[in-house]
Design an enzyme around this catalytic site. Sequence first.
Site, mmCIF file in Angstrom:
data_model
loop_
_atom_site.group_PDB
_atom_site.id
_atom_site.type_symbol
_atom_site.label_atom_id
_atom_site.label_comp_id
_atom_site.label_asym_id
_atom_site.label_seq_id
_atom_site.Cartn_x
_atom_site.Cartn_y
_atom_site.Cartn_z
ATOM 1 N N TYR A 159 -4.419 2.053 15.772
ATOM 2 C CA TYR A 159 -3.094 2.061 16.559
ATOM 3 C C TYR A 159 -3.711 2.213 18.051
ATOM 4 O O TYR A 159 -3.008 1.558 18.888
ATOM 5 C CB TYR A 159 -2.415 3.375 16.209
ATOM 6 C CG TYR A 159 -1.716 3.478 14.938
ATOM 7 C CD1 TYR A 159 -0.635 2.648 14.670
ATOM 8 C CD2 TYR A 159 -2.462 4.018 13.974
ATOM 9 C CE1 TYR A 159 0.014 2.822 13.419
ATOM 10 C CE2 TYR A 159 -1.855 4.038 12.540
ATOM 11 C CZ TYR A 159 -0.583 3.338 12.232
ATOM 12 O OH TYR A 159 -0.080 3.513 11.202
ATOM 13 N N ASN A 198 -7.381 1.949 9.800
ATOM 14 C CA ASN A 198 -6.342 2.073 10.338
ATOM 15 C C ASN A 198 -6.434 2.192 11.724
ATOM 16 O O ASN A 198 -7.363 2.826 12.345
ATOM 17 C CB ASN A 198 -5.680 3.467 10.050
ATOM 18 C CG ASN A 198 -4.986 3.615 8.552
ATOM 19 O OD1 ASN A 198 -5.402 2.717 7.727
ATOM 20 N ND2 ASN A 198 -4.963 4.709 8.288
ATOM 21 N N HIS A 232 -3.057 11.046 0.515
ATOM 22 C CA HIS A 232 -2.413 10.874 1.921
ATOM 23 C C HIS A 232 -1.935 12.318 2.322
ATOM 24 O O HIS A 232 -0.671 12.451 2.541
ATOM 25 C CB HIS A 232 -1.406 9.731 1.899
ATOM 26 C CG HIS A 232 -1.448 8.995 3.438
ATOM 27 N ND1 HIS A 232 -1.390 7.912 3.769
ATOM 28 C CD2 HIS A 232 -0.805 9.877 4.475
ATOM 29 C CE1 HIS A 232 -0.919 7.536 4.876
ATOM 30 N NE2 HIS A 232 -0.684 8.708 5.507
ATOM 31 N N GLU A 237 -3.516 -0.138 7.936
ATOM 32 C CA GLU A 237 -2.330 0.363 8.917
ATOM 33 C C GLU A 237 -2.519 0.023 10.273
ATOM 34 O O GLU A 237 -3.538 -0.160 10.881
ATOM 35 C CB GLU A 237 -2.346 2.080 9.045
ATOM 36 C CG GLU A 237 -1.691 2.570 8.019
ATOM 37 C CD GLU A 237 -1.797 4.106 8.101
ATOM 38 O OE1 GLU A 237 -1.447 4.478 9.218
ATOM 39 O OE2 GLU A 237 -1.829 4.858 6.995
ATOM 40 N N ARG A 280 0.697 -1.125 0.112
ATOM 41 C CA ARG A 280 -0.003 0.132 -0.137
ATOM 42 C C ARG A 280 0.877 1.293 0.082
ATOM 43 O O ARG A 280 1.535 1.446 0.925
ATOM 44 C CB ARG A 280 -0.867 -0.001 1.244
ATOM 45 C CG ARG A 280 -1.716 1.298 1.352
ATOM 46 C CD ARG A 280 -2.444 1.460 2.745
ATOM 47 N NE ARG A 280 -3.130 2.798 2.473
ATOM 48 C CZ ARG A 280 -3.325 3.477 3.518
ATOM 49 N NH1 ARG A 280 -2.876 3.044 4.845
ATOM 50 N NH2 ARG A 280 -3.735 4.737 3.319
ATOM 51 N N GLU A 324 -7.728 8.541 6.110
ATOM 52 C CA GLU A 324 -7.916 9.148 7.368
ATOM 53 C C GLU A 324 -8.511 10.627 7.243
ATOM 54 O O GLU A 324 -7.470 11.708 7.664
ATOM 55 C CB GLU A 324 -6.692 9.381 8.353
ATOM 56 C CG GLU A 324 -6.288 7.881 8.668
ATOM 57 C CD GLU A 324 -5.100 7.985 9.562
ATOM 58 O OE1 GLU A 324 -4.596 8.993 9.814
ATOM 59 O OE2 GLU A 324 -4.746 6.815 9.873
#
Length: 495
Positions: free
Chosen positions: A321, A319, A136, A391, A91, A181
């Site tokens: 985290y 994504n 991005h 991600e 990606r 995002e």
Amino acid sequence: MGQYLFSAVLATAVAERRFPAGFKFGVASSSYQIEGGWNASDKGESIWDRFVHTTPEAIVDGSNGDVACDSYHRWREDVQLLENLNVDFYRFSISWPRVLPTGFPNRLSEHGARYYGDLIDALLERGIEPVVTMYHWELPQTLQDLGGWANPLIADWFADYARVLFDLYGDRVQTWLTINEPLICDFGYDGIFAPGLQSAGRGSYLCSKYMLLAHARAYRLYEREYKPKYGGTVSLVNQVYWLEPQTEQDAELTELVRDISIGRYAHAVFSAEGGWPPALERYIAQKSAEEGEPRSRLPAFTQEEIELIRGSSDMFAINHYATAAVSAAAPDATYGVFAVEGVAELGAAVAPRPEWPPTASDWFTLYPEGFRGALLYLKQQYGDVEFFVTENGYAGSDDPLDDEPRVQYHRDYLAQVLLAMEEDGVRVAGYSAWSLMDSYEWMTGYQASMGLHHVDFSSPDRTRTPRRSAHYYAQVARTHDIDVDYSFHEGDNKL
């Protein structure tokens, strides 16, 4: 990425902590963070070029991405790293001003177009699928000068850009990710990230609406003109912080915070009714009225816009985290990094629990169970959609090469994905480790290492060296077994 049918084979795979056949492993990167070549050839200026050059004090170490990993010149080395990792896909993102220097399709850069075309061809030659992110965070500065993401015309400008990419690479790219995002609206309009504007709760909401419309215009364009020819998929990428109530009394507030951080982008696309999350829309409308505003600061969608956006995704690209706990904020609360997701608007305090281990980045701590919680919540909210993890990664390690904490991170978080698949029936098609190599990590500059490969930024060659985590991940990608045996010797470039 295709549909996956669950079976008894999956149950056996989970018992062995092994992902089923058909599951895809990859790694991710983004153009500004690795490419460098900020003014190479006829590339146009991006908002990040302008931001880091005019306000270097906004970056922890005062650095910039002018050279970064120098992937603009060293992309062949990157392709070799990918081949060594045994990954199914890579990606990466395309820099809008590198392909369209003016931001508009009146001028196509032959150099920029060739750069990405050569990269795509090299990946395909090695059996690696290109997964392409169109945006991005590298908006052409020319478009920012016209209002950027607060200008409603940007939905048309983005669709024009998307058409250029579909025409150039549609015959070779099967998976397209429109915008990475959209919560960048909060960062960019709270002065933290490019373009560094101060318009939280107004400009950030305009940005939110027009990013959704831009995504939908690109999706409908592909659906109408390119999908019949190429059969690919198009999706939006959502950053999903998992949010838990600090106490039982915080449950209702937590739902509202989920609405503003997750639902603000997912509800319009994936819910049955579309539009903004109703509770959030009511809250901001009421608050706007109390502030004397003639209308809500959260701009309404027309019915036509709701229909355009609703269903405009072929999978849920996620994504993930971090996890945080939500509580009511004290009157003198300081919000930290989570303020950029609008929690100050809601009178909420969002912070990790003290028992969760920290990482090198202050914006996330370790709580693998939050990943499973997020996946289950999204399935409950939006139905039996297919997920694709675009991600997931770990920041920092005490040793530059022997990064055992990163190995444990991926093992633990992948285990939660497996549990979500087996125990909760969540359909997950693939997983992208962030990131292929150390890169420019936005406001933290080069202070947060997140790569499977160490990059020597003091060397003009930007030497890449595989870490322990690269050796581990290469074997996971090959065997699908997260408890796989692997060997690691510092300096060994053979994975």
